[in-house]
Design a protein around this motif. Structure first.
Motif, PDB file in Angstrom:
ATOM      1  N   UNK A 179       0.826  -1.206   0.000  1.00 55.83           N
ATOM      2  CA  UNK A 179       0.000   0.000   0.000  1.00 55.83           C
ATOM      3  C   UNK A 179       0.863   1.260   0.000  1.00 55.83           C
ATOM      4  N   UNK A 180       1.983   1.216   0.702  1.00 60.26           N
ATOM      5  CA  UNK A 180       2.894   2.357   0.718  1.00 60.26           C
ATOM      6  C   UNK A 180       3.448   2.620  -0.676  1.00 60.26           C
ATOM      7  N   UNK A 181       3.845   1.554  -1.381  1.00 61.73           N
ATOM      8  CA  UNK A 181       4.393   1.725  -2.724  1.00 61.73           C
ATOM      9  C   UNK A 181       3.322   2.230  -3.692  1.00 61.73           C
ATOM     10  N   UNK A 182       2.098   1.739  -3.530  1.00 64.97           N
ATOM     11  CA  UNK A 182       1.012   2.213  -4.390  1.00 64.97           C
ATOM     12  C   UNK A 182       0.750   3.704  -4.172  1.00 64.97           C
ATOM     13  N   UNK A 183       0.848   4.133  -2.915  1.00 70.23           N
ATOM     14  CA  UNK A 183       0.640   5.556  -2.639  1.00 70.23           C
ATOM     15  C   UNK A 183       1.738   6.396  -3.289  1.00 70.23           C
ATOM     16  N   UNK A 184       2.990   5.882  -3.315  1.00 66.22           N
ATOM     17  CA  UNK A 184       4.077   6.567  -4.003  1.00 66.22           C
ATOM     18  C   UNK A 184       3.769   6.719  -5.487  1.00 66.22           C
ATOM     19  N   UNK A 185       3.267   5.638  -6.099  1.00 68.36           N
ATOM     20  CA  UNK A 185       2.969   5.674  -7.532  1.00 68.36           C
ATOM     21  C   UNK A 185       1.875   6.700  -7.833  1.00 68.36           C
ATOM     22  N   UNK A 186       0.872   6.766  -6.975  1.00 62.85           N
ATOM     23  CA  UNK A 186      -0.215   7.726  -7.193  1.00 62.85           C
ATOM     24  C   UNK A 186       0.298   9.159  -7.023  1.00 62.85           C
ATOM     25  N   UNK A 187       1.083   9.401  -5.956  1.00 62.11           N
ATOM     26  CA  UNK A 187       1.633  10.738  -5.748  1.00 62.11           C
ATOM     27  C   UNK A 187       2.580  11.125  -6.868  1.00 62.11           C
ATOM     28  N   UNK A 188       3.288  10.122  -7.429  1.00 58.15           N
ATOM     29  CA  UNK A 188       4.242  10.402  -8.499  1.00 58.15           C
ATOM     30  C   UNK A 188       3.598  10.929  -9.761  1.00 58.15           C
ATOM     31  N   UNK A 189       2.291  10.738  -9.911  1.00 55.31           N
ATOM     32  CA  UNK A 189       1.591  11.298 -11.062  1.00 55.31           C
ATOM     33  C   UNK A 189       1.486  12.820 -10.977  1.00 55.31           C
ATOM     34  N   UNK A 190       1.709  13.373  -9.773  1.00 55.69           N
ATOM     35  CA  UNK A 190       1.493  14.804  -9.577  1.00 55.69           C
ATOM     36  C   UNK A 190       2.695  15.523  -8.948  1.00 55.69           C
ATOM     37  N   UNK A 191       3.604  14.782  -8.274  1.00 62.21           N
ATOM     38  CA  UNK A 191       4.708  15.398  -7.544  1.00 62.21           C
ATOM     39  C   UNK A 191       6.041  14.838  -8.019  1.00 62.21           C
TER      40      UNK A 191
END
Length: 447
Positions: A330-342
């Motif tokens: 879940x932590x890695x998935x959150x990184x991937x989602x944030x990486x779309x914008x940051x």
């Protein structure tokens, strides 16, 4: 208000302020200092000052401007041209050979500068025009350069891993060694993909013509090999003493700068303009990183004082009953989602105060002293994927800035899809087999 609610309020306020488009370090530092004053009174205003003093006392940070300067000198003095010529001559007969040479070029450039942007600049100015002129598919070309340049934040001397080491309080030397094998593995996966695709459809990466191949004699190939050896010498001069334990991290970075400047002088491409542009760009990049680190330290100190990490750990493990591996995924998935914008630094600063201490408490079957090293590489690989992920992936817009008009934004988006899938596969392999990451640092530092 309960402490976990205060932590949630800080986190949500920071995300909300991000929408304003202000500087990342300003938003994070502002939230940290305001929260510290609100929680602990007038003494809280020293939070930012204390973080600044801690930053200035961190000796390994001196290596940051050295590696950034190396990358800019390599780019401005065009030291990579001979290296690309070498790959051009030796791999040109293979379908997709120039794309393979471009990946190898990016690996070596990554090993000498530690930044994705330097690899993108060199690949776009040297490899991109040549690949298009040779009839390579524009989407293949765009994907190769973007994926190859992303290796700069994983292969040592990675500046991103230096930033992670500062926030996670982990040794930079072990993090760098941990990034070597995963970086080379990912580059090998890229090359395998290129070979398979160009075997299936040779029009994507046509080999050099028979007449041109015949024009390159063995003597020409040896001359190209000799001309391209300089970057290898620079890398060896910098890293060999460090790995063997003769020099410290900072001393090795100084050796790298000296070797790069001497190499540019030997090639007669060193000028006052090269030094001025490299120095100005180095100052800007270094200051940006130092402000981000300062803000991250202040924010992390407030989080530590609130006990937010313990509250989140209790939420995931006790109240929700999630397994350690589920939490990690879940932590890695959150990184991937944030990486779309940051970008990568913003992601690390936002979540490091939460994720790094949490990872250290998870029972993942990995020795305690190795967990943060392994997770640093997982974070960096996830950042590489985020660099290529629409809609706002960092490398996507860099590619648009460097690419000619015939390569549209749609082409750039479509070009990265297969490479993103390759990188996701690499991430899964590294999560399933931590020993791939930990083998080299444990070999060099067995104690």
């Amino acid at each position: 208000m309960p402490q976990d609610m205060i932590a949630l309020l800080m986190f949500s306020t920071m995300l909300l302020l991000m929408i304003t488009g202000q500087r990342v370090f300003g938003i994070i530092g502002f939230v940290a200092v305001v929260a510290s004053i609100s929680l602990w009174g007038t003494g809280g205003h020293t939070m930012g000052f204390s973080a600044g003093m801690k930053l200035m006392k961190w000796y390994p940070l001196l290596s940051l401007p050295m590696f950034v300067f190396m990358g800019y000198v390599m780019s401005e003095a065009r030291l990579a041209q001979d290296l690309y010529k070498m790959f051009h001559v030796w791999f040109g007969s293979v379908p997709g050979g120039l794309a393979i040479g471009t990946i190898l070029l990016m690996v070596l450039i990554s090993a000498m500068n530690g930044l994705s942007v330097a690899g993108m600049a060199i690949g776009s100015t040297i490899a991109l025009p040549e690949l298009l002129r040779r009839g390579y598919d524009k989407r293949m070309v765009s994907g190769v350069i973007q994926a190859g340049s992303s290796l700069g934040i994983l292969i040592p001397p990675s500046v991103v891993l230096v930033l992670y080491a500062m926030i996670a309080r982990a040794p930079v030397s072990e993090l760098w060694l941990a990034g070597v094998v995963p970086g080379l593995m990912m580059a090998a996966f890229f090359i395998i993909y290129i070979i398979i695709r160009c075997r299936i459809n040779p029009e994507l990466g046509p080999p050099l013509s028979g007449d041109e191949l015949a024009s390159y004699t063995l003597a020409d190939k040896l001359v190209a090999l000799r001309a391209g050896i300089l970057p290898f010498v620079i890398f060896g001069a910098m890293m060999a003493p460090f790995i063997l334990g003769y020099t410290s991290l900072v001393e090795s970075s100084v050796i790298g700068v000296i070797a790069t400047v001497l190499g540019a002088a030997i090639k007669r491409s060193l000028s006052w303009q090269v030094l001025e542009v490299s120095t100005r760009n180095t100052l800007g990049i270094s200051c940006m990183f130092m402000w981000v680190i300062l803000a991250a330290l202040a924010f992390g100190a407030v989080f530590d004082g609130l006990g937010a990490v313990a509250a989140i750990d209790n939420l995931f493990t006790e109240q929700m009953g999630l397994s350690p591996w589920t939490i990690l995924i879940l932590m890695q998935l959150s990184f991937l989602i944030m990486g779309m914008f940051l970008d990568d630094t913003a992601m690390l600063v936002i979540v490091a105060p939460l994720y790094v201490p949490l990872v250290a408490t998870l029972d993942l079957g990995i020795p305690q002293q190795d967990v943060l090293i392994w997770y640093g590489v997982l974070y960096t690989v996830t950042c590489q994927i985020a660099y290529l992920t629409p809609p706002f992936g960092y490398n996507l817009f860099l590619m648009r800035a460097f690419a000619p008009p015939e390569i549209t934004m749609g082409d750039i988006y479509k070009s990265v899809l297969p490479f993103v899938l390759v990188m996701l596969g690499s991430l899964i392999v590294l999560m399933a087999f931590p020993q791939i990451t930990l083998w080299l640092p444990n070999l060099i530092y067995p104690n």
